[in-house]
Design an enzyme around this catalytic site. Structure first.
Site, PDB file in Angstrom:
ATOM      1  N   ASP A  67      -4.126  25.761 103.328  1.00 57.82           N
ATOM      2  CA  ASP A  67      -3.049  26.550 102.718  1.00 57.82           C
ATOM      3  C   ASP A  67      -2.254  27.327 103.762  1.00 57.82           C
ATOM      4  O   ASP A  67      -2.629  27.384 104.934  1.00 57.82           O
ATOM      5  CB  ASP A  67      -3.615  27.510 101.658  1.00 57.82           C
ATOM      6  N   ASN A 135     -12.940  35.942  93.526  1.00 57.33           N
ATOM      7  CA  ASN A 135     -12.653  35.551  92.138  1.00 57.33           C
ATOM      8  C   ASN A 135     -12.958  34.075  91.890  1.00 57.33           C
ATOM      9  O   ASN A 135     -12.563  33.521  90.874  1.00 57.33           O
ATOM     10  CB  ASN A 135     -11.185  35.851  91.791  1.00 57.33           C
ATOM     11  N   HIS A 137     -11.883  31.519  93.739  1.00 59.01           N
ATOM     12  CA  HIS A 137     -10.871  30.543  94.166  1.00 59.01           C
ATOM     13  C   HIS A 137     -11.365  29.708  95.341  1.00 59.01           C
ATOM     14  O   HIS A 137     -12.234  30.140  96.108  1.00 59.01           O
ATOM     15  CB  HIS A 137      -9.515  31.212  94.459  1.00 59.01           C
ATOM     16  N   GLU A 142      -6.175  29.653  92.371  1.00 57.23           N
ATOM     17  CA  GLU A 142      -6.661  30.846  91.690  1.00 57.23           C
ATOM     18  C   GLU A 142      -7.234  30.473  90.315  1.00 57.23           C
ATOM     19  O   GLU A 142      -6.984  29.373  89.813  1.00 57.23           O
ATOM     20  CB  GLU A 142      -5.496  31.838  91.528  1.00 57.23           C
TER      21      GLU A 142
END
Ligand code: PGA
Length: 240
Positions: A67, A135, A137, A142
């Site tokens: 990313d 979280n 991801h 996400e």
């Protein structure tokens, strides 16, 4: 999923390095998937130390990063291409022509996503390194991202913005969007090494390994991949 519990983050890096070293020794033209963030740094330090000591060559290795932030130029100290150069590429003999990372400043970001997806579709990643977000991801996929996703632009959640603010001098400077490899593309890798260190990752790790496979915890999809090695330290393993 094979689980390895390491004593600490440095040990986790050493275990992950053995997997990379095996892949590179077996095939000097291997394709590696790489990640940014704090988690892979001990691994990159091991690669650099081994390169110095044993001369392991990465000349013919191809890499794909997961990313990049939207809006940060390649020279921005917080861009992921800069991070990769500083943390790894500038210290090994990799040919930068073989390095792939999405461009977060492309004029046409949709076209950039398509370009990256096409490149990925033409190769098979032999070993993909992953971290996991607090979280759940993986890359910047996400919670709620489709398991079928390919490279796309995503808004970052408030949790991710807060988690990544430590790298910036002001939380307001954390980019709000990123370009990320999609989950279906991550799942095409032959082998996946996911590393998690620190108690702040314990809930996400527990959901990934023991929870329901759900798009609400993107990392849970790894339960459906046939060759995953999950390297944890005691903190990250504390809830499983
Ligand atoms: P970290 O990030 O390695 O900086 O904790 C991991 C991730 O968000 O995937």
């Amino acid at each position: 999923m094979k689980l390895i519990i390491a004593a600490n983050a440095e040990e986790a890096g050493k275990k992950a390095f053995l997997e990379i070293k095996t892949a590179v020794d077996r095939n000097p033209r291997a394709v590696l998937g790489l990640a940014t963030g704090s988690t892979p740094l001990p691994l990159y330090n091991e690669i650099i130390a081994d390169r110095k000591k044993n001369g392991t060559s990465y000349k013919n290795i191809t890499t794909f990063n997961l990313d990049e932030y939207v809006g940060l130029s390649a020279n921005d100290p917080q861009s992921y291409i800069r991070f990769m150069k500083d943390s790894l590429f500038d210290h090994i003999d990799i040919d930068m022509k073989n390095v792939n990372i999405p461009c977060g400043t492309a004029d046409d970001l949709d076209a950039e996503c398509k370009r990256y997806s096409k490149l990925l579709s033409e190769k098979v990643i032999d070993v993909q390194i992953l971290g996991i977000g607090g979280n759940g991801h993986i890359a910047f996929n996400e919670p709620g991202t489709s398991f079928e996703s390919t490279t796309h632009i995503t808004p970052l959640t408030e949790k991710t913005i807060q988690d990544n603010a430590r790298f910036f001098d002001d939380e307001n400077k954390v980019p709000r969007f990123a370009i990320t490899m999609g989950i279906s593309e991550i799942m095409r890798a032959k082998k996946i090494i996911i590393i998690a260190t620190g108690a702040n990752k314990a809930d996400a790790v527990c959901n990934m390994i023991k929870g329901e496979v759900t798009e609400q915890c993107p990392a849970s999809i790894l339960q459906r991949h046939e060759d995953v090695v999950c390297i944890l330290d005691a903190g990250a393993a504390s809830k499983i």
